[in-house]
Design a protein around this motif. Structure first.
Motif, PDB file in Angstrom:
ATOM      1  N   ILE A  11    -153.922   3.297 -14.128  1.00 43.59           N
ATOM      2  CA  ILE A  11    -153.571   2.871 -12.779  1.00 43.59           C
ATOM      3  C   ILE A  11    -154.124   1.464 -12.536  1.00 43.59           C
ATOM      4  CG2 ILE A  11    -153.594   5.252 -11.967  1.00 43.59           C
ATOM      5  CD1 ILE A  11    -156.307   4.596 -10.566  1.00 43.59           C
ATOM      6  N   ASN A  13    -150.107   1.852 -11.131  1.00 47.41           N
ATOM      7  CA  ASN A  13    -148.926   2.167 -11.934  1.00 47.41           C
ATOM      8  C   ASN A  13    -148.179   0.914 -12.379  1.00 47.41           C
ATOM      9  OD1 ASN A  13    -146.660   3.358 -13.098  1.00 47.41           O
ATOM     10  ND2 ASN A  13    -145.644   3.630 -11.131  1.00 47.41           N
ATOM     11  N   GLU A  19    -148.000   7.963 -14.225  1.00 45.86           N
ATOM     12  CA  GLU A  19    -148.901   6.900 -13.779  1.00 45.86           C
ATOM     13  C   GLU A  19    -148.876   6.780 -12.258  1.00 45.86           C
ATOM     14  OE1 GLU A  19    -148.458   6.364 -18.009  1.00 45.86           O
ATOM     15  OE2 GLU A  19    -146.988   6.729 -16.440  1.00 45.86           O
ATOM     16  N   GLN A  20    -147.685   6.940 -11.685  1.00 45.40           N
ATOM     17  CA  GLN A  20    -147.589   6.862 -10.227  1.00 45.40           C
ATOM     18  C   GLN A  20    -148.335   8.017  -9.591  1.00 45.40           C
ATOM     19  OE1 GLN A  20    -144.060   5.207  -8.301  1.00 45.40           O
ATOM     20  NE2 GLN A  20    -143.801   7.176  -7.290  1.00 45.40           N
TER      21      GLN A  20
END
Length: 369
Positions: A11, A13, A19-20
Motif C-alpha cells: 500500500i 494501492n 492491494e486496494q
C-alpha cells in the motif's frame, strides 16, 4: 489487536483489488486503534515506513527478475519476518504463492485467509501450474484457522470440495455520485454513446466472446476496451478485431476518477469475469451507476441478482448491443447503486473483518473441556 496483512504488493494501492482492500482495511483498523502492519514489496514506489497510521514493512521481492516464481520468494520473506513479531492475527490475501510456506506461519497467531477466486481455473496457467494451484488451495484450507470467501460461489466451492465452512465477507466500493463529463473527453466519446469493458485481457474474462458479439452486431457505437493489451492474448485480440473499427483498445487506465466517469457515462458496461469471487470491478461498476451486462455465472448472479442482463454467447452479446440502452434500464442501475450502500460499503466490510477477528480470538482464549 496486532494484525499483519500479507499477500499483496503493498500500500498505497498501485496495482489491483487485493492491494486496494489492504489499503482501505489497514487504514480503517489503525483508525480503530489496532496496530497494523502491511507487507510491501521492496519495489513499491511508496518509500515511507508508515501510511496513515499503518506500519509498512518492506521485503525483498525478486519478481522483477524471476517473474512469477519471484512471488514465492517474496511471500517467504514476508512470513520469515512475521515469525519475528508477535501478531494476534495474520491476514493472508490469497494463497497462490504463500500456502507452500504455511508450515512456517506462527502457531500462536490466528491465521485468516481470504481464498480469492478459483485461481486453478485460469487458462493463462499451464496444466502443471493449475495442478500446483489446486494443491496450494488445499494447503491454504488445511493451514488456516479461518477461511474468508468473498463470494457465495467460493463459499459453496469450499464446502463442496473440502467440506469446510467459511465466512462470507464480500469486497467493497464507494458510491460515485459526482459525474463530470469532462473526464471522458480525452477518450473521444460522448456520454452514453459508447459501450465499455474494463478487465485484464485474459480468456476466462470472456473478452473474446464480448468482442465477437460487438463485431456481429455491426453497430457504429464505440466499444472501449480498457486493460493492458501488451500481452500475447492482447496482441491476438488486436489482430483479430483490427478491422472492427468501433472496437478501441485503450490500454491501462489507473485514474479512479476517469474510470468512475467512464463507467457512469457508458451505455452498456460489460463484465465478463467467470472464475473470481466478488470482483472489485463489478462492484465499482455498480457504485458508478453503470448499466451492467454480465457473463451468466454464479459469481456474478450472486451479486447482481436480477438487476442486470446476462450473456453466455457472442450471439447474445450481439442482441444486447443492438437492442439495449442504459436509459431503458435505470431500475437496474438504481437497485445496484443502492446495494453498494446496503451490502458492500467499505465501512461494513472492514468492520466485518474486525468483528470476525475479535470473535475468533475470544473463542480461542476460552478454556477447552
Amino acid at each position: 489487536m496486532k494484525i499483519a496483512v500479507l499477500g499483496t504488493r503493498g500500500i498505497p494501492n498501485h496495482y489491483g483489488g487485493f492491494e486496494q482492500f489492504a489499503e482501505f482495511f489497514s487504514v480503517y483498523a489503525a483508525q480503530k486503534g489496532h496496530e497494523v502492519v502491511v507487507y510491501n514489496s521492496h519495489n513499491h514506489p511508496y518509500i515511507e515506513q508508515s501510511y496513515k497510521g499503518v506500519q509498512i514493512v518492506k521485503c525483498y521481492d525478486p519478481e522483477y527478475k524471476m517473474g512469477t516464481a519471484g512471488q514465492y520468494i517474496y511471500d517467504l520473506n514476508c512470513i520469515l519476518d512475521i515469525r519475528k513479531r508477535k501478531f494476534d492475527v495474520v491476514l493472508q490475501l490469497g494463497y497462490t504463492s504463500s500456502s507452500i510456506w504455511s508450515f512456517l506461519l506462527p502457531r500462536k497467531a490466528l491465521i485468516v485467509t481470504n481464498m480469492d477466486g478459483l485461481e486453478w481455473k485460469r487458462t493463462k496457467f499451464s496444466k502443471p501450474v493449475q495442478k500446483l494451484l489446486r494443491f496450494s488451495e488445499k494447503l491454504a484450507v488445511k493451514s488456516s484457522d479461518v477461511l474468508v470467501a468473498d463470494s457465495i460461489g467460493i463459499q459453496q466451492h469450499l464446502q463442496q470440495r473440502f467440506g469446510v465452512d467459511s465466512t462470507y465477507i464480500p469486497y467493497g466500493a464507494f458510491q460515485f455520485d459526482q459525474p463530470d463529463a469532462a473526464q471522458i473527453q480525452s477518450f473521444e466519446v460522448a456520454p452514453h454513446q459508447y459501450d465499455l469493458l474494463i478487465a485484464r485481457l485474459e480468456p476466462e474474462n470472456n473478452v473474446e466472446t464480448i468482442l465477437d458479439g460487438v463485431a456481429l452486431a455491426k453497430q457504429t457505437r464505440k466499444m472501449l476496451v480498457i486493460g493492458n493489451h501488451q500481452t500475447a492474448f492482447g496482441n491476438y485480440l488486436k489482430h483479430k478485431f483490427g478491422n472492427t473499427h468501433n472496437i478501441v483498445f485503450v490500454g491501462s487506465v489507473y485514474d479512479l476518477e476517469k474510470l468512475n466517469n467512464l463507467r457512469y457515462f457508458s451505455n452498456i458496461y460489460f463484465h465478463g469475469h467467470s472464475v473470481g469471487g466478488t470482483n472489485p470491478s463489478l462492484l465499482e461498476a455498480m457504485a458508478s451507476q453503470a448499466y451492467i451486462v454480465a457473463h451468466n455465472n454464479i459469481f456474478n448472479r450472486a451479486i447482481l441478482k436480477e438487476n442486470a442482463d446476462y450473456f453466455s454467447t457472442a450471439e447474445e452479446v450481439a442482441d444486447l448491443v443492438s437492442h439495449k440502452q442504459k436509459s431503458d434500464n435505470l431500475r437496474f442501475v438504481s437497485e445496484n447503486f443502492g446495494a453498494i450502500a446496503t451490502n458492500f460499503s467499505w465501512e461494513k466490510i472492514n468492520d466485518a473483518y474486525l468483528q470476525l477477528f475479535t470473535t475468533r480470538l475470544a473463542e480461542n482464549q476460552q478454556p477447552k473441556n
